[in-house]
Scaffold this motif. Structure first.
Motif: not given
Length: 218
Positions: A79-107
């Motif tokens: 959903x976040x990949x296909x709609x604006x609002x949940x993933x930043x446009x900046x590539x580095x900020x986007x990567x950090x957001x994905x890291x936090x998604x994994x941290x929430x579910x895996x850690x």
């Protein structure tokens, strides 16, 4: 097409917003995407029709045309990949957001779920009294680390994102456990998530399944 998600026909959390379809509902509300809900019973979840959508017989699932997904984190990411609002446009900020998604579910989520499952299945037994301190310490370790990292910030990486959405839903699983109260910054963080209009709409829709009341008008 309007995507369809699956949710429990009989909410095992009694409408507290803890079932994992809440994450998907919230994400869809945040991006303004209408969706439909197919309610499934526990027996129907083990039938071939549902197993074709989710091989492990759980919820939620997500259907959009010929695309069928399972696992709440993967659905939220889609959903976040296909709609604006949940993933930043900046590539580095986007990567950090994905890291936090994994941290929430895996850690964060595994020790929290382990604690909750043990409390539910072993309460009032000597086994639970013996295991509780160790299980609680594992949760507190993660809460300590997360609270330090969050500090005085509103969100994990400056602006609300899919990482915060998943993290808030994971932390809410500690509701009533007596472990969060020692972390006022995390309590405030959860409250900020719960105050978002999209969260409130998603919560009302999930609660309506349990209460039978019609959800509020959009």
């Amino acid at each position: 097409m309007t995507p369809i998600i699956t949710a429990f026909e009989q909410s095992p959390d009694r409408g507290r917003g803890l079932a994992r379809d809440m994450r998907v509902r919230w994400a869809l509300e945040e991006v303004g995407q209408p969706y439909g809900v197919r309610l499934v019973s526990f027996s129907a979840m083990k039938e071939p029709a549902h197993l074709g959508r989710h091989p492990f017989g759980q919820i939620p699932t997500y259907e959009d045309g010929d695309l069928v997904l399972f696992e709440s984190g993967a659905i939220v990411f889609h959903i976040a990949e296909h709609h604006a609002g949940l993933l930043p446009d900046d590539a580095k900020a986007r990567a950090r957001t994905i890291t936090w998604m994994f941290a929430a579910l895996n850690t964060m989520e595994p020790p929290i779920v382990e604690y909750g499952t043990a409390a539910r299945e072993g309460r009032d037994t000597s086994w639970w009294e013996e295991r509780r301190p160790a299980l609680a310490d594992r949760v507190r370790q993660r809460l300590d680390e997360l609270s330090r990292r969050l500090g005085d910030a509103d969100w994990l990486d400056n602006v609300f994102s899919a990482g915060d959405l998943l993290m808030v839903t994971v932390l809410r699983r500690l509701d009533g456990a007596g472990l969060l109260e020692a972390y006022p910054k995390l309590c405030a963080y959860i409250a900020r998530g719960e105050a978002r209009p999209a969260y409130q709409r998603a919560f009302a829709d999930q609660l309506a399944v349990f209460t039978g009341a019609p959800p509020p008008d959009r």
